[in-house]
Motif scaffolding. Structure first.
Motif, PDB file in Angstrom:
ATOM      1  N   HIS A   1       0.853  -1.180   0.000  1.00 27.26           N
ATOM      2  CA  HIS A   1       0.000   0.000   0.000  1.00 27.26           C
ATOM      3  C   HIS A   1       0.892   1.234   0.000  1.00 27.26           C
ATOM      4  O   HIS A   1       1.944   1.239   0.640  1.00 27.26           O
ATOM      5  N   VAL A   2       0.448   2.266  -0.694  1.00 27.57           N
ATOM      6  CA  VAL A   2       1.189   3.520  -0.730  1.00 27.57           C
ATOM      7  C   VAL A   2       0.205   4.659  -0.507  1.00 27.57           C
ATOM      8  O   VAL A   2      -0.876   4.685  -1.103  1.00 27.57           O
ATOM      9  N   LEU A   3       0.596   5.575   0.363  1.00 28.19           N
ATOM     10  CA  LEU A   3      -0.116   6.846   0.523  1.00 28.19           C
ATOM     11  C   LEU A   3       0.880   7.942   0.196  1.00 28.19           C
ATOM     12  O   LEU A   3       1.883   8.099   0.892  1.00 28.19           O
ATOM     13  N   ALA A   4       0.617   8.653  -0.872  1.00 25.89           N
ATOM     14  CA  ALA A   4       1.476   9.766  -1.277  1.00 25.89           C
ATOM     15  C   ALA A   4       0.712  11.053  -0.992  1.00 25.89           C
ATOM     16  O   ALA A   4      -0.356  11.288  -1.558  1.00 25.89           O
TER      17      ALA A   4
ATOM     18  N   TYR B   1       5.491  12.839 -15.922  1.00 23.83           N
ATOM     19  CA  TYR B   1       4.553  13.487 -14.998  1.00 23.83           C
ATOM     20  C   TYR B   1       5.321  14.392 -14.029  1.00 23.83           C
ATOM     21  O   TYR B   1       4.947  15.545 -13.807  1.00 23.83           O
ATOM     22  N   GLY B   2       6.384  13.884 -13.453  1.00 21.74           N
ATOM     23  CA  GLY B   2       7.183  14.662 -12.517  1.00 21.74           C
ATOM     24  C   GLY B   2       7.716  15.940 -13.126  1.00 21.74           C
ATOM     25  O   GLY B   2       7.716  17.002 -12.487  1.00 21.74           O
ATOM     26  N   GLU B   3       8.175  15.850 -14.363  1.00 22.19           N
ATOM     27  CA  GLU B   3       8.685  17.046 -15.043  1.00 22.19           C
ATOM     28  C   GLU B   3       7.580  18.080 -15.262  1.00 22.19           C
ATOM     29  O   GLU B   3       7.809  19.276 -15.145  1.00 22.19           O
ATOM     30  N   LYS B   4       6.377  17.600 -15.581  1.00 21.70           N
ATOM     31  CA  LYS B   4       5.270  18.513 -15.867  1.00 21.70           C
ATOM     32  C   LYS B   4       4.780  19.253 -14.627  1.00 21.70           C
ATOM     33  O   LYS B   4       4.251  20.361 -14.745  1.00 21.70           O
ATOM     34  N   VAL B   5       4.907  18.629 -13.454  1.00 17.10           N
ATOM     35  CA  VAL B   5       4.328  19.244 -12.253  1.00 17.10           C
ATOM     36  C   VAL B   5       5.348  19.789 -11.259  1.00 17.10           C
ATOM     37  O   VAL B   5       4.968  20.466 -10.307  1.00 17.10           O
ATOM     38  N   LYS B   6       6.630  19.546 -11.474  1.00 14.32           N
ATOM     39  CA  LYS B   6       7.619  19.916 -10.454  1.00 14.32           C
ATOM     40  C   LYS B   6       7.588  21.406 -10.106  1.00 14.32           C
ATOM     41  O   LYS B   6       7.802  21.776  -8.958  1.00 14.32           O
ATOM     42  N   HIS B   7       7.298  22.252 -11.057  1.00 15.78           N
ATOM     43  CA  HIS B   7       7.238  23.696 -10.789  1.00 15.78           C
ATOM     44  C   HIS B   7       5.942  24.116 -10.089  1.00 15.78           C
ATOM     45  O   HIS B   7       5.801  25.259  -9.683  1.00 15.78           O
ATOM     46  N   LEU B   8       5.011  23.169  -9.927  1.00 15.02           N
ATOM     47  CA  LEU B   8       3.727  23.446  -9.287  1.00 15.02           C
ATOM     48  C   LEU B   8       3.641  22.889  -7.868  1.00 15.02           C
ATOM     49  O   LEU B   8       2.638  23.093  -7.182  1.00 15.02           O
ATOM     50  N   MET B   9       4.677  22.168  -7.424  1.00 15.25           N
ATOM     51  CA  MET B   9       4.622  21.441  -6.160  1.00 15.25           C
ATOM     52  C   MET B   9       5.354  22.166  -5.038  1.00 15.25           C
ATOM     53  O   MET B   9       6.423  22.736  -5.241  1.00 15.25           O
ATOM     54  N   ALA B  10       4.763  22.089  -3.823  1.00 17.33           N
ATOM     55  CA  ALA B  10       5.385  22.655  -2.623  1.00 17.33           C
ATOM     56  C   ALA B  10       6.038  21.569  -1.781  1.00 17.33           C
ATOM     57  O   ALA B  10       7.100  21.789  -1.201  1.00 17.33           O
ATOM     58  N   ALA B  11       5.409  20.390  -1.684  1.00 16.24           N
ATOM     59  CA  ALA B  11       5.928  19.328  -0.815  1.00 16.24           C
ATOM     60  C   ALA B  11       5.300  17.994  -1.189  1.00 16.24           C
ATOM     61  O   ALA B  11       4.245  17.948  -1.838  1.00 16.24           O
ATOM     62  N   HIS B  12       5.973  16.941  -0.761  1.00 20.52           N
ATOM     63  CA  HIS B  12       5.403  15.609  -0.925  1.00 20.52           C
ATOM     64  C   HIS B  12       5.986  14.673   0.129  1.00 20.52           C
ATOM     65  O   HIS B  12       7.101  14.877   0.605  1.00 20.52           O
ATOM     66  N   ALA B  13       5.185  13.685   0.491  1.00 28.10           N
ATOM     67  CA  ALA B  13       5.620  12.630   1.405  1.00 28.10           C
ATOM     68  C   ALA B  13       5.012  11.337   0.898  1.00 28.10           C
ATOM     69  O   ALA B  13       3.809  11.288   0.600  1.00 28.10           O
ATOM     70  N   VAL B  14       5.832  10.305   0.771  1.00 26.07           N
ATOM     71  CA  VAL B  14       5.357   9.016   0.265  1.00 26.07           C
ATOM     72  C   VAL B  14       5.561   7.982   1.365  1.00 26.07           C
ATOM     73  O   VAL B  14       6.678   7.807   1.861  1.00 26.07           O
TER      74      VAL B  14
ATOM     75  N   PHE C   1      -3.541  16.847  -1.985  1.00 27.28           N
ATOM     76  CA  PHE C   1      -4.309  15.650  -2.314  1.00 27.28           C
ATOM     77  C   PHE C   1      -3.472  14.444  -1.939  1.00 27.28           C
ATOM     78  O   PHE C   1      -2.261  14.539  -1.756  1.00 27.28           O
ATOM     79  N   VAL C   2      -4.149  13.320  -1.790  1.00 23.33           N
ATOM     80  CA  VAL C   2      -3.491  12.078  -1.410  1.00 23.33           C
ATOM     81  C   VAL C   2      -3.695  11.071  -2.530  1.00 23.33           C
ATOM     82  O   VAL C   2      -4.814  10.901  -3.029  1.00 23.33           O
ATOM     83  N   VAL C   3      -2.624  10.412  -2.926  1.00 23.70           N
ATOM     84  CA  VAL C   3      -2.717   9.339  -3.904  1.00 23.70           C
ATOM     85  C   VAL C   3      -2.740   8.029  -3.121  1.00 23.70           C
ATOM     86  O   VAL C   3      -1.833   7.746  -2.340  1.00 23.70           O
ATOM     87  N   VAL C   4      -3.813   7.274  -3.321  1.00 17.14           N
ATOM     88  CA  VAL C   4      -3.989   5.981  -2.678  1.00 17.14           C
ATOM     89  C   VAL C   4      -3.614   4.926  -3.719  1.00 17.14           C
ATOM     90  O   VAL C   4      -4.205   4.874  -4.798  1.00 17.14           O
ATOM     91  N   GLU C   5      -2.622   4.114  -3.365  1.00 16.46           N
ATOM     92  CA  GLU C   5      -2.107   3.118  -4.305  1.00 16.46           C
ATOM     93  C   GLU C   5      -2.077   1.738  -3.660  1.00 16.46           C
ATOM     94  O   GLU C   5      -1.834   1.614  -2.466  1.00 16.46           O
ATOM     95  N   LYS C   6      -2.285   0.726  -4.493  1.00 20.68           N
ATOM     96  CA  LYS C   6      -2.062  -0.660  -4.092  1.00 20.68           C
ATOM     97  C   LYS C   6      -1.308  -1.338  -5.233  1.00 20.68           C
ATOM     98  O   LYS C   6      -1.690  -1.198  -6.402  1.00 20.68           O
TER      99      LYS C   6
END
Length: 99
Positions: A3-6, A80-93, A56-61
């Motif tokens: 399980h992953v919660l991002a 995807y990472g390249e497209k959004v990196k300038h829009l992101m403040a933080a992340h935790a996986v 937002f939270v990404v719920v993964e299995k």
């Protein structure tokens, strides 16, 4: 099963833009070997505590850790990472085992 919660926080006011790019990437992720679930969720209005309007939270299995590692290395995830990196403040996986 893995399980992953991002927990992803966009820059103020940019969550909708990030989610648009995220949703465009979802079909490619769902097509990956070992993907069981991959979806974005946001706070229920009025819920307390809340992550807030920029998060937002990404719920993964995933079937296995190997499948998760392949997902992380997939070209569409790099794009995807390249497209959004300038829009992101933080992340935790958080990568978790069910008990």
């Amino acid at each position: 099963m893995i399980h992953v919660l991002a927990i992803l926080t966009a820059l103020p006011g940019k969550r909708a833009a990030v989610l648009e790019v995220f949703q465009a990437n979802v079909p490619a992720v769902h097509a990956e070997d070992g993907c069981i679930e991959y979806t974005a969720v946001v706070d229920v209005e009025g819920a307390n505590p809340a992550f807030g309007p920029d998060t937002f939270v990404v719920v993964e299995k995933w079937e296995s850790m190997a499948a998760l590692k392949a997902h992380a290395a997939a070209p569409h995830m790099a794009a995807y990472g390249e497209k959004v990196k300038h829009l992101m403040a933080a992340h935790a996986v958080h990568v978790l085992n069910p008990v």
